[in-house]
Write an enzyme that holds these catalytic residues in place. Structure first.
Site, PDB file in Angstrom:
ATOM      1  N   CYS A 292      -4.603  62.691 -30.526  1.00 11.49           N
ATOM      2  CA  CYS A 292      -4.135  63.998 -30.974  1.00 11.49           C
ATOM      3  C   CYS A 292      -2.866  64.346 -30.178  1.00 11.49           C
ATOM      4  O   CYS A 292      -2.470  63.615 -29.261  1.00 11.49           O
ATOM      5  CB  CYS A 292      -5.217  65.060 -30.756  1.00 11.49           C
ATOM      6  SG  CYS A 292      -5.510  65.449 -29.013  1.00 11.49           S
TER       7      CYS A 292
ATOM      8  N   CYS B 245      -3.507  64.688 -26.323  1.00 13.47           N
ATOM      9  CA  CYS B 245      -3.673  63.406 -25.646  1.00 13.47           C
ATOM     10  C   CYS B 245      -2.372  62.612 -25.629  1.00 13.47           C
ATOM     11  O   CYS B 245      -2.033  61.986 -24.631  1.00 13.47           O
ATOM     12  CB  CYS B 245      -4.790  62.604 -26.305  1.00 13.47           C
ATOM     13  SG  CYS B 245      -6.423  63.353 -26.062  1.00 13.47           S
TER      14      CYS B 245
ATOM     15  N   GLU C 126      -9.262  59.966 -24.137  1.00 11.63           N
ATOM     16  CA  GLU C 126      -7.991  59.589 -23.518  1.00 11.63           C
ATOM     17  C   GLU C 126      -7.735  60.366 -22.235  1.00 11.63           C
ATOM     18  O   GLU C 126      -7.266  59.800 -21.239  1.00 11.63           O
ATOM     19  CB  GLU C 126      -6.817  59.832 -24.482  1.00 11.63           C
ATOM     20  CG  GLU C 126      -6.916  59.074 -25.779  1.00 11.63           C
ATOM     21  CD  GLU C 126      -7.518  59.878 -26.923  1.00 11.63           C
ATOM     22  OE1 GLU C 126      -7.043  59.725 -28.062  1.00 11.63           O
ATOM     23  OE2 GLU C 126      -8.472  60.655 -26.681  1.00 11.63           O
TER      24      GLU C 126
ATOM     25  N   HIS D 277     -11.341  64.954 -24.089  1.00 13.78           N
ATOM     26  CA  HIS D 277     -11.196  63.820 -25.000  1.00 13.78           C
ATOM     27  C   HIS D 277     -11.225  62.517 -24.202  1.00 13.78           C
ATOM     28  O   HIS D 277     -10.916  62.494 -23.002  1.00 13.78           O
ATOM     29  CB  HIS D 277      -9.871  63.914 -25.754  1.00 13.78           C
ATOM     30  CG  HIS D 277      -9.817  65.024 -26.750  1.00 13.78           C
ATOM     31  ND1 HIS D 277      -8.840  65.093 -27.717  1.00 13.78           N
ATOM     32  CD2 HIS D 277     -10.607  66.114 -26.937  1.00 13.78           C
ATOM     33  CE1 HIS D 277      -9.026  66.165 -28.461  1.00 13.78           C
ATOM     34  NE2 HIS D 277     -10.089  66.807 -27.999  1.00 13.78           N
TER      35      HIS D 277
END
Length: 147
Positions: free
Chosen positions: A86, A89, A58, A56
């Protein structure tokens, strides 16, 4: 004190990263990490490209910022991201002890606030809704293209 103009400027950079993800057929999430008004990391989703569900935006940015700053704690940093993080993260954001998280669009289905609202470090400040309309529009365009 929140500087809305500064938050919007850095969120526009995160949106540019999200557009790069969009163009690469990745879910269009972009992130920048800022330390003392200097961008120290920028990233976008790479899950399809890398075949890695943990890639992801992040996660990529936190790894890059830690390498750039020479340490795992990002206590003087702000993370700007186009979509609410999420749980995975948010956990990483908590462990990295970021000072602030600024996100554009909320994520009612997968966002950390639904599943783990206390996962961030206790000192982390959160600002939501910065350029939310633009962040949401990019996401909607992406999924409309997929259908």
């Amino acid at each position: 004190m929140v500087d809305r103009a500064k938050d919007e400027r850095f969120m526009r950079m995160a949106l540019q990263e999200a557009k790069e993800a969009f163009d690469a057929d990745e879910i269009p999430v972009g992130t920048v990490i800022v330390c003392k008004d200097r961008v120290v990391a920028r990233a976008h989703n790479l899950t399809e490209c890398l075949g890695d569900v943990t890639a992801h935006a992040e996660m990529q940015a936190i790894t890059s910022a830690a390498a750039s700053l020479g340490g795992k704690y990002l206590t003087d940093c702000t993370l700007y991201v186009t979509l609410e993080p999420c749980v995975m993260c948010a956990g990483a954001i908590g462990w990295a002890q970021l000072a602030r998280v600024v996100f554009g669009a909320g994520d009612e289905k997968r966002g950390y606030r639904r599943f783990a609202p206390h996962v961030l470090h206790s000192k982390t400040e959160v600002e939501c809704g910065v350029l939310a309309g633009e962040c949401i529009a990019l996401m909607k365009d992406f999924f409309a293209k997929k259908r």
